[in-house]
Write a protein that holds these residues in place. Sequence first.
Motif, PDB file in Angstrom:
ATOM      1  N   PHE A  65       0.866  -1.172   0.000  1.00  0.00           N
ATOM      2  CA  PHE A  65       0.000   0.000   0.000  1.00  0.00           C
ATOM      3  C   PHE A  65       0.906   1.226   0.000  1.00  0.00           C
ATOM      4  N   GLY A  66       0.857   2.003  -1.075  1.00  0.00           N
ATOM      5  CA  GLY A  66       1.741   3.168  -1.118  1.00  0.00           C
ATOM      6  C   GLY A  66       1.921   3.691  -2.520  1.00  0.00           C
ATOM      7  N   SER A  67       3.066   4.361  -2.736  1.00  0.00           N
ATOM      8  CA  SER A  67       3.317   5.017  -4.019  1.00  0.00           C
ATOM      9  C   SER A  67       4.462   4.319  -4.750  1.00  0.00           C
ATOM     10  N   LEU A  68       4.407   4.363  -6.067  1.00  0.00           N
ATOM     11  CA  LEU A  68       5.449   3.726  -6.880  1.00  0.00           C
ATOM     12  C   LEU A  68       6.598   4.681  -7.186  1.00  0.00           C
ATOM     13  N   LEU A  69       6.316   5.990  -7.204  1.00  0.00           N
ATOM     14  CA  LEU A  69       7.320   6.981  -7.602  1.00  0.00           C
ATOM     15  C   LEU A  69       8.141   7.454  -6.406  1.00  0.00           C
ATOM     16  N   GLY A  70       9.062   8.380  -6.696  1.00  0.00           N
ATOM     17  CA  GLY A  70       9.941   8.889  -5.644  1.00  0.00           C
ATOM     18  C   GLY A  70       9.330   9.993  -4.808  1.00  0.00           C
ATOM     19  N   SER A  71       8.345  10.700  -5.365  1.00  0.00           N
ATOM     20  CA  SER A  71       7.708  11.784  -4.601  1.00  0.00           C
ATOM     21  C   SER A  71       6.378  12.148  -5.257  1.00  0.00           C
ATOM     22  N   GLY A  72       5.596  12.949  -4.545  1.00  0.00           N
ATOM     23  CA  GLY A  72       4.294  13.382  -5.072  1.00  0.00           C
ATOM     24  C   GLY A  72       3.572  14.178  -4.004  1.00  0.00           C
ATOM     25  N   ASP A  73       2.390  14.644  -4.321  1.00  0.00           N
ATOM     26  CA  ASP A  73       1.614  15.434  -3.364  1.00  0.00           C
ATOM     27  C   ASP A  73       1.153  14.554  -2.199  1.00  0.00           C
ATOM     28  N   TYR A  74       1.322  15.057  -0.966  1.00  0.00           N
ATOM     29  CA  TYR A  74       1.014  14.269   0.242  1.00  0.00           C
ATOM     30  C   TYR A  74      -0.485  14.046   0.444  1.00  0.00           C
ATOM     31  N   TYR A  75      -1.297  14.886  -0.195  1.00  0.00           N
ATOM     32  CA  TYR A  75      -2.752  14.788  -0.005  1.00  0.00           C
ATOM     33  C   TYR A  75      -3.459  14.186  -1.225  1.00  0.00           C
ATOM     34  N   THR A  76      -3.079  14.654  -2.439  1.00  0.00           N
ATOM     35  CA  THR A  76      -3.786  14.213  -3.649  1.00  0.00           C
ATOM     36  C   THR A  76      -3.123  12.996  -4.280  1.00  0.00           C
ATOM     37  N   HIS A  77      -1.844  12.741  -3.927  1.00  0.00           N
ATOM     38  CA  HIS A  77      -1.071  11.618  -4.467  1.00  0.00           C
ATOM     39  C   HIS A  77      -0.899  11.728  -5.984  1.00  0.00           C
ATOM     40  N   PHE A  78      -0.899  12.974  -6.463  1.00  0.00           N
ATOM     41  CA  PHE A  78      -0.628  13.222  -7.879  1.00  0.00           C
ATOM     42  C   PHE A  78       0.820  13.638  -8.052  1.00  0.00           C
ATOM     43  N   LYS A  79       1.369  13.283  -9.207  1.00  0.00           N
ATOM     44  CA  LYS A  79       2.751  13.654  -9.491  1.00  0.00           C
ATOM     45  C   LYS A  79       2.887  13.973 -10.968  1.00  0.00           C
ATOM     46  N   CYS A  80       3.477  15.132 -11.260  1.00  0.00           N
ATOM     47  CA  CYS A  80       3.810  15.484 -12.647  1.00  0.00           C
ATOM     48  C   CYS A  80       5.299  15.285 -12.852  1.00  0.00           C
ATOM     49  N   ASP A  81       5.639  14.537 -13.884  1.00  0.00           N
ATOM     50  CA  ASP A  81       7.057  14.341 -14.188  1.00  0.00           C
ATOM     51  C   ASP A  81       7.562  15.490 -15.051  1.00  0.00           C
ATOM     52  N   SER A  82       6.679  15.999 -15.896  1.00  0.00           N
ATOM     53  CA  SER A  82       6.976  17.178 -16.722  1.00  0.00           C
ATOM     54  C   SER A  82       5.610  17.731 -17.151  1.00  0.00           C
ATOM     55  N   PRO A  83       5.560  18.933 -17.722  1.00  0.00           N
ATOM     56  CA  PRO A  83       4.253  19.514 -18.063  1.00  0.00           C
ATOM     57  C   PRO A  83       3.436  18.553 -18.932  1.00  0.00           C
ATOM     58  N   GLY A  84       2.212  18.287 -18.496  1.00  0.00           N
ATOM     59  CA  GLY A  84       1.331  17.415 -19.265  1.00  0.00           C
ATOM     60  C   GLY A  84       1.523  15.926 -19.009  1.00  0.00           C
ATOM     61  N   ILE A  85       2.602  15.568 -18.317  1.00  0.00           N
ATOM     62  CA  ILE A  85       2.837  14.134 -17.997  1.00  0.00           C
ATOM     63  C   ILE A  85       2.567  13.973 -16.504  1.00  0.00           C
ATOM     64  N   CYS A  86       1.280  13.827 -16.164  1.00  0.00           N
ATOM     65  CA  CYS A  86       0.873  13.797 -14.761  1.00  0.00           C
ATOM     66  C   CYS A  86      -0.018  12.596 -14.506  1.00  0.00           C
ATOM     67  N   GLY A  87       0.038  12.081 -13.272  1.00  0.00           N
ATOM     68  CA  GLY A  87      -0.821  10.947 -12.965  1.00  0.00           C
ATOM     69  C   GLY A  87      -0.981  10.727 -11.472  1.00  0.00           C
ATOM     70  N   TYR A  88      -1.908   9.845 -11.163  1.00  0.00           N
ATOM     71  CA  TYR A  88      -2.225   9.467  -9.785  1.00  0.00           C
ATOM     72  C   TYR A  88      -1.271   8.356  -9.365  1.00  0.00           C
ATOM     73  N   ASP A  89      -0.820   8.408  -8.096  1.00  0.00           N
ATOM     74  CA  ASP A  89       0.175   7.430  -7.656  1.00  0.00           C
ATOM     75  C   ASP A  89      -0.108   6.970  -6.229  1.00  0.00           C
ATOM     76  N   LEU A  90      -1.201   6.224  -6.048  1.00  0.00           N
ATOM     77  CA  LEU A  90      -1.446   5.559  -4.767  1.00  0.00           C
ATOM     78  C   LEU A  90      -1.987   4.181  -5.103  1.00  0.00           C
ATOM     79  N   TYR A  91      -1.331   3.169  -4.554  1.00  0.00           N
ATOM     80  CA  TYR A  91      -1.649   1.788  -4.927  1.00  0.00           C
ATOM     81  C   TYR A  91      -2.036   0.943  -3.726  1.00  0.00           C
ATOM     82  N   GLU A  92      -2.955   0.012  -3.971  1.00  0.00           N
ATOM     83  CA  GLU A  92      -3.169  -1.087  -3.040  1.00  0.00           C
ATOM     84  C   GLU A  92      -2.865  -2.340  -3.843  1.00  0.00           C
TER      85      GLU A  92
END
Length: 449
Positions: A65-92
């Motif tokens: 239970f957690g995130s696959l990436l190295g960092s992201g928003d603590y509340y929304t669990h969204f992460k943008c790697d670059s403009p327009g390349i954004c996604g949700y990153d919370l997994y069960e």
Amino acid sequence: RYQIHTGLQHSIIRPTQPNCLPLDNVTLPQKLKEVGYSTHMVGKWHLGFYRRECMPTQRGFDTFFGSLLGSGDYYTHFKCDSPGICGYDLYENDNAAWDHDNGIYSTQMYTQKVQQILASHNPRKPLFLYIAYQAVHSPLQAPGKYFEHYRSINNINRRRYAAMLACLDEAINNVTLALKSYGYYENSIIIYSSDNGGQPMAGGSNWPLRGSKGTYWEGGIRAVGFVHSPLLKNKGSVCKELVHITDWFPTLITLAEGQIDEDIQLDGYDIWETISEGRRSPRVDILHNIDPIYTKAKNGSWAAGYGIWNTAIQSAIRVNHWKLLTGNPGYSDWVPPQAFSNAGPNRWHNERISWSAGKTVWLFNITADPYERVDLSSRYPDVVKQLLRRLSHFNKTAVPVRYPPKDPRSNPKLNGGVWGPWFKEDEKKKKSDKSRGVNKQKKNKNKNK
């Protein structure tokens, strides 16, 4: 294993890279499962996910239970790697955990998950629980109530960092209380450790150590940690022996009475007696890293390395009291604590270094000079040669760097808005089948010709 033995010796695994910890590297939870442990992971993975086989549940964890990436928003669990390349990153486990997306701060959410795991497991059966909290990584976010104690800190980044850490402290306390209330504590070992030094640009402080996260100066590679357990023989003692992150693998497998295959070339040592009884560490050296891809030092050369080593290459090694660095060392300043200044690390706030221009080899006695202020490379050329030979010896065993270019198929837009595995095994097969067909056609054409 050292990074040079996994191919991950350059930088980190980026979200869009088709890369992960090589599948032939046996993991700690895999070894613990062999001896009957339930294995659970909560928090940040960051070991790659481009194909399903790279996911935590495929690498030894019963649940994740957690995130696959190295960092992201603590509340929304969204992460943008670059403009327009954004996604949700919370997994069960292997799926996006949309139903958990209810704005809970990740430190608290992960703690709740840990409490649930401990409540539902039988404490008489062995359990391995790996909790990789997101805090105190940027972005600097914390629930409002944790700021109250830190109003006196003028520097806003430092104030946020302190609030994040207060919340993390509370989380560690809550996990410990859960271990006690569910009956695990008396027979458990708690290891608390960080992964690297602080980032002064994002609230961290390594003062009085030199450098920052991402460098091989002590400020980048020294991390605090503690081991807490009723099973320790010497409690309340400080261990000043050499201990490296690779040591946890053999130490914990041995404690769990697991088997370490003799043909696995490990870089770690069993350090339990060092920690528990205060004995000497079996370790005499640490290869901090050799990164053959990092920006080469302009003035580096084989001549500067006495014909033993090309000092243009970024590397660092510790042998007993000595530490040697070569190549481009990265951010080298000492950044005084910024708690009472909003200026951040700027020119007057640092101790700037001009004398090192053109240098590509440094030698320090780290025991006597952990702050790396007195370079001894010209005074002890024989020690420099000895450590360069050791570096060269390690380098002969290095595997090629794995740092592939980004794959456009990684874009979360192509994956339901979620960061997740994008590389399909059957696509690869189809392609190779097609190419076989093409080759056959070519062969036939040639025959006809």
